[in-house]
Design a protein around this motif. Sequence first.
Motif, mmCIF file in Angstrom:
data_model
loop_
_atom_site.group_PDB
_atom_site.id
_atom_site.type_symbol
_atom_site.label_atom_id
_atom_site.label_comp_id
_atom_site.label_asym_id
_atom_site.label_seq_id
_atom_site.Cartn_x
_atom_site.Cartn_y
_atom_site.Cartn_z
ATOM 1 N N ALA A 197 0.819 -1.205 0.000
ATOM 2 C CA ALA A 197 0.000 0.000 0.000
ATOM 3 C C ALA A 197 0.857 1.260 0.000
ATOM 4 O O ALA A 197 0.362 2.344 -0.329
ATOM 5 C CB ALA A 197 -0.931 0.012 1.208
ATOM 6 N N ASP A 198 2.130 1.127 0.338
ATOM 7 C CA ASP A 198 3.029 2.279 0.361
ATOM 8 C C ASP A 198 3.623 2.576 -1.015
ATOM 9 O O ASP A 198 4.434 3.483 -1.150
ATOM 10 C CB ASP A 198 4.167 2.020 1.359
ATOM 11 N N THR A 199 3.229 1.834 -2.031
ATOM 12 C CA THR A 199 3.706 2.066 -3.388
ATOM 13 C C THR A 199 2.775 3.023 -4.120
ATOM 14 O O THR A 199 1.747 3.440 -3.588
ATOM 15 C CB THR A 199 3.779 0.742 -4.165
ATOM 16 N N ALA A 200 3.140 3.356 -5.369
ATOM 17 C CA ALA A 200 2.319 4.248 -6.193
ATOM 18 C C ALA A 200 1.281 3.487 -7.013
ATOM 19 O O ALA A 200 0.536 4.108 -7.780
ATOM 20 C CB ALA A 200 3.211 5.064 -7.128
ATOM 21 N N ILE A 201 1.205 2.169 -6.887
ATOM 22 C CA ILE A 201 0.224 1.379 -7.626
ATOM 23 C C ILE A 201 -1.176 1.800 -7.179
ATOM 24 O O ILE A 201 -1.512 1.688 -5.993
ATOM 25 C CB ILE A 201 0.435 -0.129 -7.382
ATOM 26 N N PRO A 202 -2.027 2.302 -8.087
ATOM 27 C CA PRO A 202 -3.305 2.909 -7.668
ATOM 28 C C PRO A 202 -4.199 2.005 -6.842
ATOM 29 O O PRO A 202 -4.719 2.417 -5.793
ATOM 30 C CB PRO A 202 -3.967 3.277 -9.004
ATOM 31 N N VAL A 203 -4.382 0.756 -7.274
ATOM 32 C CA VAL A 203 -5.299 -0.142 -6.573
ATOM 33 C C VAL A 203 -4.764 -0.498 -5.186
ATOM 34 O O VAL A 203 -5.543 -0.673 -4.247
ATOM 35 C CB VAL A 203 -5.526 -1.417 -7.409
ATOM 36 N N TRP A 204 -3.465 -0.597 -5.036
ATOM 37 C CA TRP A 204 -2.882 -0.910 -3.729
ATOM 38 C C TRP A 204 -2.863 0.300 -2.816
ATOM 39 O O TRP A 204 -3.262 0.215 -1.670
ATOM 40 C CB TRP A 204 -1.461 -1.438 -3.900
ATOM 41 N N HIS A 205 -2.405 1.420 -3.337
ATOM 42 C CA HIS A 205 -2.299 2.612 -2.504
ATOM 43 C C HIS A 205 -3.675 3.108 -2.062
ATOM 44 O O HIS A 205 -3.843 3.578 -0.936
ATOM 45 C CB HIS A 205 -1.573 3.722 -3.263
ATOM 46 N N GLY A 206 -4.668 2.992 -2.930
ATOM 47 C CA GLY A 206 -6.008 3.439 -2.578
ATOM 48 C C GLY A 206 -6.651 2.596 -1.498
ATOM 49 O O GLY A 206 -7.584 3.050 -0.825
ATOM 50 N N ALA A 207 -6.161 1.362 -1.302
ATOM 51 C CA ALA A 207 -6.739 0.456 -0.302
ATOM 52 C C ALA A 207 -5.838 0.323 0.914
ATOM 53 O O ALA A 207 -5.818 -0.718 1.570
ATOM 54 C CB ALA A 207 -6.979 -0.917 -0.932
ATOM 55 N N TYR A 208 -5.102 1.401 1.236
ATOM 56 C CA TYR A 208 -4.143 1.314 2.334
ATOM 57 C C TYR A 208 -4.830 1.039 3.673
ATOM 58 O O TYR A 208 -4.218 0.470 4.587
ATOM 59 C CB TYR A 208 -3.318 2.602 2.421
ATOM 60 N N ARG A 209 -6.096 1.400 3.819
ATOM 61 C CA ARG A 209 -6.795 1.136 5.078
ATOM 62 C C ARG A 209 -7.170 -0.339 5.211
ATOM 63 O O ARG A 209 -7.096 -0.915 6.303
ATOM 64 C CB ARG A 209 -8.065 1.981 5.151
ATOM 65 N N GLU A 210 -7.599 -0.933 4.129
ATOM 66 C CA GLU A 210 -8.143 -2.293 4.194
ATOM 67 C C GLU A 210 -7.105 -3.391 3.971
ATOM 68 O O GLU A 210 -7.296 -4.526 4.408
ATOM 69 C CB GLU A 210 -9.259 -2.457 3.148
ATOM 70 N N MET A 211 -6.013 -3.089 3.262
ATOM 71 C CA MET A 211 -5.096 -4.145 2.850
ATOM 72 C C MET A 211 -4.528 -4.956 4.023
ATOM 73 O O MET A 211 -4.492 -6.194 3.956
ATOM 74 C CB MET A 211 -3.961 -3.551 2.006
ATOM 75 N N PRO A 212 -4.082 -4.336 5.132
ATOM 76 C CA PRO A 212 -3.597 -5.156 6.254
ATOM 77 C C PRO A 212 -4.666 -6.084 6.823
ATOM 78 O O PRO A 212 -4.369 -7.231 7.198
ATOM 79 C CB PRO A 212 -3.146 -4.118 7.284
ATOM 80 N N PHE A 213 -5.908 -5.616 6.884
ATOM 81 C CA PHE A 213 -6.988 -6.463 7.401
ATOM 82 C C PHE A 213 -7.316 -7.590 6.418
ATOM 83 O O PHE A 213 -7.620 -8.716 6.834
ATOM 84 C CB PHE A 213 -8.227 -5.620 7.680
ATOM 85 N N LEU A 214 -7.274 -7.277 5.128
ATOM 86 C CA LEU A 214 -7.503 -8.310 4.127
ATOM 87 C C LEU A 214 -6.449 -9.401 4.237
ATOM 88 O O LEU A 214 -6.763 -10.602 4.203
ATOM 89 C CB LEU A 214 -7.475 -7.692 2.726
ATOM 90 N N PHE A 215 -5.191 -9.004 4.378
ATOM 91 C CA PHE A 215 -4.121 -9.982 4.496
ATOM 92 C C PHE A 215 -4.211 -10.757 5.807
ATOM 93 O O PHE A 215 -3.897 -11.947 5.849
ATOM 94 C CB PHE A 215 -2.767 -9.281 4.386
#
Length: 344
Positions: A197-215
């Motif tokens: 989520a700390d990258t510039a990839i739009p789909v990853w960076h935009g989901a910085y709130r949810e990505m840790p919980f998803l993982f």
Amino acid sequence: MSEAEVTRDGVRHRRPGREAVPGGRGGSRGRGGGRRRRNGRKGRGERTMVPDAEFTSYYGRPILKQPTWKALDIAGYLFLGGLAGASSLLAAAAQASGRPGLARPCKIGALGAISLSTAALIHDLGRPGRFANMLRVMKPTSPMSVGSWILAAYGPAAGVAAVTGATGLFPRIGRAATGWAALTGPAVVTYTGVLIADTAIPVWHGAYREMPFLFAGSAAASAGGLGLLTAPTAENGPARSTAAFGAALDLGTGIVMRRRLGPLAEPYEQGKAARLMRAAEVLTGTGAVAGLLAGGRSRSLATVAGAALLAGSAATRFAVFEAGRASAADPKYVVQSQRSPEPG
């Protein structure tokens, strides 16, 4: 200056095309005088002659530098790291509740998973020395630097826990190592979500709130699947609970993430990422339900549930990877993420 004269008989010396239109206000009105609205129509329902702006780039070329990561290396690294950390946590719970038949395979599975995860990361880096170089300094603002130290703190403890659990030697050291691996395991599970989520990839960076919980949910589901697959049915109670909790968190967070991303979630709805995400949802949901139905009775159903949960967790990580690669390749998502307000 206008040369027209207004008389009783009308306007004289009129020059078509050169006179100001009564009621007009420069560019805020069209030729017919109707004020344009933001939706591309005039006030009287007429379409404008100018098309809506499109999110694109110079000749449609990619804006971001395309990731050179291999899916097997990076998506595998994400999946295996999550499996390892969650398995250590499940192993500690099994050991504390007197279930050695569940604790032992979870400890061994955690060591195998973290070893393969580190190997995949080093293979992607190209040289083992690059991983060692990341341990030369501690940079709190860098998720990669923090993650390297987390792996360095977790890996040896997972190794000692697995060896002592398999051999029965040095039980006190084994218990201490199991506790330390369980303590650092959640960080191993979630730091990869922060990392991408700390990258510039739009789909990853935009989901910085949810990505840790998803993982975290995906990792818990996979650890529960490993327990169902390897432990005796009489001892797989914690594995079933972990699988059910992980599946609920995984599926629920995925829905929230795509809803908050809005138009940026499109890569998850088409192409390879969409197929992988649908497979992940079916496998994870089916595995969790089958695990609950298996209880402590059906060995075959527990095996099927465990395999489905592991496959579903892996599919989730590969879907996230493919969606990120698709969003980086299409300039539409890059420009849209910059021009649109933050999702949510």
